[in-house]
Design an enzyme around this catalytic site. Structure first.
Site, mmCIF file in Angstrom:
data_model
loop_
_atom_site.group_PDB
_atom_site.id
_atom_site.type_symbol
_atom_site.label_atom_id
_atom_site.label_comp_id
_atom_site.label_asym_id
_atom_site.label_seq_id
_atom_site.Cartn_x
_atom_site.Cartn_y
_atom_site.Cartn_z
ATOM 1 N N ARG A 149 0.813 -1.244 0.083
ATOM 2 C CA ARG A 149 0.026 -0.013 0.061
ATOM 3 C C ARG A 149 0.866 1.281 -0.165
ATOM 4 O O ARG A 149 1.781 1.234 0.375
ATOM 5 C CB ARG A 149 -1.007 -0.173 1.334
ATOM 6 N N LYS A 173 -1.690 -3.008 7.856
ATOM 7 C CA LYS A 173 -2.791 -2.406 8.823
ATOM 8 C C LYS A 173 -2.520 -3.205 10.268
ATOM 9 O O LYS A 173 -2.440 -4.223 10.512
ATOM 10 C CB LYS A 173 -4.179 -2.848 8.043
ATOM 11 N N HIS A 246 -3.110 2.519 -5.556
ATOM 12 C CA HIS A 246 -3.799 1.486 -5.487
ATOM 13 C C HIS A 246 -3.854 0.414 -6.768
ATOM 14 O O HIS A 246 -3.891 -0.768 -6.713
ATOM 15 C CB HIS A 246 -5.126 1.602 -4.845
ATOM 16 N N ARG A 249 -1.120 -1.874 -6.975
ATOM 17 C CA ARG A 249 -1.409 -2.984 -5.925
ATOM 18 C C ARG A 249 -2.315 -3.789 -6.625
ATOM 19 O O ARG A 249 -1.762 -5.280 -6.705
ATOM 20 C CB ARG A 249 -1.973 -2.397 -4.711
ATOM 21 N N HIS A 272 -3.562 -9.403 3.413
ATOM 22 C CA HIS A 272 -5.027 -9.465 3.365
ATOM 23 C C HIS A 272 -5.212 -10.430 4.741
ATOM 24 O O HIS A 272 -4.581 -11.484 4.850
ATOM 25 C CB HIS A 272 -5.553 -9.905 2.274
ATOM 26 N N TYR A 281 -9.565 -10.729 -7.154
ATOM 27 C CA TYR A 281 -8.437 -10.671 -8.198
ATOM 28 C C TYR A 281 -8.834 -11.867 -9.053
ATOM 29 O O TYR A 281 -8.508 -11.732 -10.033
ATOM 30 C CB TYR A 281 -7.113 -10.484 -7.790
#
Length: 302
Positions: A149, A173, A246, A249, A272, A281
């Site tokens: 990110r 995150k 993004h 990404r 994730h 995806y």
């Protein structure tokens, strides 16, 4: 949120201490909860316990009238559900009126990505002779090579790179760390930038910094700065599609899956927490497989 200041402070403690939430996450919760508080004030509702299903239905109508997407409405509901849940736990309210509210079904748009030819066009036309050009190439090569990110990219320090193992240590995150490998192109671009361009840029300020990516004044680069760089690159080369962090990404994940990478490996690389987030995806990959089949199989068409 003056009226419900104590309630927010209770919830803030939960976010910071128990959830270890990032500042951006806290800001989003604050925005969504204060939005509902303002709605309550407009409806002359002075207590959180007054909120019932009818009031929530009116609130949802207000959100849709304001043009919010299903995704944004779902986020508001989820934030308020958690808010009430914590207040219940702290005996501030007796019930959670948002508990039984169903989240709107969301459309799952196929993420936009860059084709191989577009990535080649971007990287082949960039200037590698200047300090800023070397920095820009290093940013794009690294983000495309790792799928990190933009917030993770600007936080990288020199100590986070291992050139021998060709990996970076990424703080994702929820302050979760992960190691992500990078290839030869990214390695060469990073080495050239750190040994040359970065030194020139950092020398422009008196204080030193360990952050890898710096701006024209030698100060740490921001996420907004990266977006500005990408916008300028797209404009300079006449790119017909938008270029944003993004999308790099998305491109990273799509190209890996299109070339046979395992979905769980891609999940780990992207950071994730659930496989379902990564599965979006696969729609791109299946679409590509279908097109290849239609064009290649002798009996696919009449």
């Amino acid at each position: 949120m003056n009226v419900f200041h104590k309630e927010w402070l209770l919830f803030l403690d939960y976010l910071k201490i128990e959830r270890n939430a990032a500042k951006n996450t806290i800001d989003i919760y604050y925005h969504d909860i204060t939005h509902f508080i303002r709605f309550m004030e407009n409806e002359n509702i002075s207590m959180l316990e007054e909120v019932d299903h009818l009031i929530i239905r009116n609130y949802l109508t207000t959100l849709y009238k304001q043009g919010l997407s299903k995704r944004s409405v779902a986020r508001h509901i989820s934030a308020l559900r958690t808010f009430y849940k914590i207040l219940m736990r702290e005996n501030v309210v007796e019930s959670n009126p948002f508990k039984q509210i169903s989240l709107p079904k969301q459309d799952k748009p196929i993420p936009h990505f860059l084709y191989d030819e577009e990535m080649e066009l971007i990287l082949s036309t960039m200037d590698s002779d200047t300090s800023l050009g070397q920095r820009n190439i290093a940013i794009i090569e690294l983000m495309y090579a790792t799928g990190i990110r933009v917030s993770e990219c600007v936080q990288l320090t020199l100590q986070d790179i291992d050139f021998d193992l060709q990996t970076i240590l990424v703080l994702g995150k929820g302050n979760k760390e992960r190691y992500v490998p990078f290839g030869e192109f990214a390695k060469d671009a990073l080495s050239r930038y750190i040994l040359n361009g970065r030194k020139d840029l950092v020398n422009k300020q008196n204080t030193s910094t360990n952050y890898i990516f710096v701006n024209a004044e030698g100060a740490p680069l921001t996420t907004r700065g990266v977006q500005y760089i990408l916008n300028k690159i797209a404009k300079d080369i006449g790119l017909t599609v938008k270029l944003h962090p993004h999308k790099l990404r998305h491109t990273f994940a799509t190209h890996l899956l299109n070339n046979g990478a395992d979905l769980r490996v891609v999940q780990e690389l992207l950071g994730h927490s659930t496989l379902s987030t990564t599965q979006i995806y696969t729609h791109v990959s299946k679409d590509r497989l279908s097109k290849v089949y239609q064009n290649a199989h002798p009996r696919a068409k009449n």
